[in-house]
Scaffold this active site. Structure first.
Site, mmCIF file in Angstrom:
data_model
loop_
_atom_site.group_PDB
_atom_site.id
_atom_site.type_symbol
_atom_site.label_atom_id
_atom_site.label_comp_id
_atom_site.label_asym_id
_atom_site.label_seq_id
_atom_site.Cartn_x
_atom_site.Cartn_y
_atom_site.Cartn_z
ATOM 1 N N LYS A 47 10.313 -0.747 21.820
ATOM 2 C CA LYS A 47 11.034 0.368 21.002
ATOM 3 C C LYS A 47 12.277 -0.374 20.014
ATOM 4 O O LYS A 47 13.094 -0.929 20.658
ATOM 5 C CB LYS A 47 11.763 1.517 21.866
ATOM 6 C CG LYS A 47 12.882 2.303 21.283
ATOM 7 C CD LYS A 47 12.913 3.704 22.310
ATOM 8 C CE LYS A 47 14.180 4.245 22.175
ATOM 9 N NZ LYS A 47 14.111 5.358 23.051
ATOM 10 N N TYR A 97 4.326 0.266 29.372
ATOM 11 C CA TYR A 97 3.702 1.043 28.341
ATOM 12 C C TYR A 97 3.044 2.137 29.061
ATOM 13 O O TYR A 97 2.257 2.162 30.034
ATOM 14 C CB TYR A 97 2.320 0.172 27.656
ATOM 15 C CG TYR A 97 1.438 0.700 26.699
ATOM 16 C CD1 TYR A 97 2.033 1.691 25.590
ATOM 17 C CD2 TYR A 97 0.084 0.519 27.018
ATOM 18 C CE1 TYR A 97 1.024 2.113 24.817
ATOM 19 C CE2 TYR A 97 -0.663 1.124 26.210
ATOM 20 C CZ TYR A 97 -0.365 1.827 25.181
ATOM 21 O OH TYR A 97 -1.166 2.357 24.151
ATOM 22 N N ASP A 141 17.891 15.304 27.815
ATOM 23 C CA ASP A 141 16.834 15.547 26.664
ATOM 24 C C ASP A 141 15.544 15.440 27.020
ATOM 25 O O ASP A 141 14.761 15.173 26.520
ATOM 26 C CB ASP A 141 17.117 14.255 25.692
ATOM 27 C CG ASP A 141 16.483 14.491 24.332
ATOM 28 O OD1 ASP A 141 16.247 15.573 23.936
ATOM 29 O OD2 ASP A 141 16.147 13.470 23.392
ATOM 30 N N GLU A 145 8.167 15.806 24.735
ATOM 31 C CA GLU A 145 7.726 14.475 23.924
ATOM 32 C C GLU A 145 8.277 13.343 24.639
ATOM 33 O O GLU A 145 7.979 11.990 24.688
ATOM 34 C CB GLU A 145 8.526 14.469 22.425
ATOM 35 C CG GLU A 145 7.974 15.474 21.465
ATOM 36 C CD GLU A 145 8.693 16.873 21.677
ATOM 37 O OE1 GLU A 145 9.053 17.387 22.597
ATOM 38 O OE2 GLU A 145 9.324 17.239 20.420
ATOM 39 N N ASN A 146 9.240 13.744 25.709
ATOM 40 C CA ASN A 146 9.952 12.527 26.467
ATOM 41 C C ASN A 146 9.428 12.561 27.782
ATOM 42 O O ASN A 146 9.865 11.798 28.661
ATOM 43 C CB ASN A 146 11.379 12.649 26.527
ATOM 44 C CG ASN A 146 12.163 12.409 25.130
ATOM 45 O OD1 ASN A 146 11.526 11.792 24.382
ATOM 46 N ND2 ASN A 146 13.053 13.168 24.971
ATOM 47 N N ASP A 159 12.996 8.086 27.667
ATOM 48 C CA ASP A 159 13.876 8.195 26.529
ATOM 49 C C ASP A 159 15.148 8.664 27.296
ATOM 50 O O ASP A 159 15.526 9.705 27.341
ATOM 51 C CB ASP A 159 13.417 9.211 25.603
ATOM 52 C CG ASP A 159 14.475 9.268 24.391
ATOM 53 O OD1 ASP A 159 15.232 8.528 24.550
ATOM 54 O OD2 ASP A 159 14.135 9.812 23.481
#
Ligand code: ATP
Ligand code: MG
Length: 277
Positions: A47, A97, A141, A145-146, A159
């Site tokens: 990242k 990954y 959060d 998506e996380n 994240d």
């Protein structure tokens, strides 16, 4: 694999040590690439976080906090941070990954999920939260998506950019995270703690079962109004009574009454579908 990862875990590395492959995702701060460590062949994700962009948003401290928290976490349901380094322009976070990508994409392509799959996913996230909360860390959060998918189909929380260490009995007051997943106490300004992660788990479980958000509106003001009243769009009648009870016990207005991770893992709906997950 273990040996190859030892070549990057905790090591002082440089971008030239990696062969950068394709882009795998982009968030509000970072762009993420698949990469291979040249010397060992280890596959990872990197990242990159641009320092100038962080400065313009007054968010320089965020990366330090993300690294501090993320590097302490070791659990199979949590994406591992192997190491990090920086140059004049960027920070680079070298992570495990996740070849299966975002849970959001899986839900869009294959959802809504059957109750067995929904319960399994919900239990995996609850177990990862149990670990996180035992370390006094709040994710803050959580959203589809996380949550990322491993090659074997298991989930990993990712994240930790908004995560905080929060000793038991203390509260936070700042507002952060995506509105659709934000708990009522984090909107009202009365202080919040780890229970906000359980609310977000309730929102995600609702999405698993319906493919939709429980407090959806195009107008953010309406979304807020609906959240603070727990005005949930009714679940379809095809959803079982136990699943409904579970979702409603997570989307409980009063954080004291909301299910904890331990309680979620012992919930009858979860036990019915995943005795050994
Ligand atoms: P946000 O907008 O949520 O604050 P961010 O800038 O902090 O995002 P991340 O959420 O960490 O960035 O990553 C952005 C996206 O990149 C993820 O939603 C996911 O699709 C992808 N991604 C991140 N880490 C990995 C990984 N280790 N393996 C595969 N894909 C990843
Ligand atoms: Mg993200």
């Amino acid at each position: 694999m273990q040996n190859t990862l030892d070549a990057i875990r905790g090591k002082k590395l440089h971008l030239s040590n990696f062969k950068i492959r394709h882009k795998v995702g982009k968030g509000s701060y970072g762009t993420v690439f698949a990469a291979r460590h040249r010397q060992s062949g280890a596959v990872c994700a990197i990242k990159t976080i641009n320092k100038a962009r962080l400065r313009t948003r007054g968010a320089e401290d965020l990366v330090k906090r993300e690294v501090d928290i993320h590097s302490q976490l070791r659990y199979r349901g949590i994406l591992e941070l192997y190491t990090w380094f920086e140059d004049s322009y960027n920070y680079f976070l070298v992570m495990e990954y996740a070849p299966g990508g975002e849970l959001l994409r899986a839900l869009r392509q294959e959802g809504p999920f059957c109750e067995r799959r929904a319960a399994n996913y919900s239990a995996q996230i609850a177990a990862a939260l149990q670990y996180l909360h035992s370390k006094d860390v709040i994710h803050r959060d959580l959203k589809l998506e996380n949550v990322l998918l491993q090659a074997n189909g298991k989930l990993m929380l990712a994240d930790f950019g908004l995560s905080v260490s929060l000793p038991p009995g203390t509260q936070l007051y700042d507002s952060c995270g995506t509105l659709d997943y934000r708990a009522p106490e984090a909107l009202g300004g009365q202080g919040y703690s780890r229970e906000i992660d359980m609310w977000a788990l309730g929102v995600m479980t609702y999405e698993f079962l319906t493919g939709r958000l429980p407090f959806y509106s195009e107008d953010d003001a309406v979304v807020r109004e609906r959240i603070v009243k727990a005005d949930i769009t009714p679940l379809p009648t095809s959803v079982s009574y136990l699943a409904r009870e579970y979702v409603h016990s997570l989307l409980e207005l009063d954080p004291c009454w909301r299910l904890s991770c331990n309680e979620a893992l012992l919930d009858p709906w979860i036990l019915e579908h995943c005795q050994r997950c």
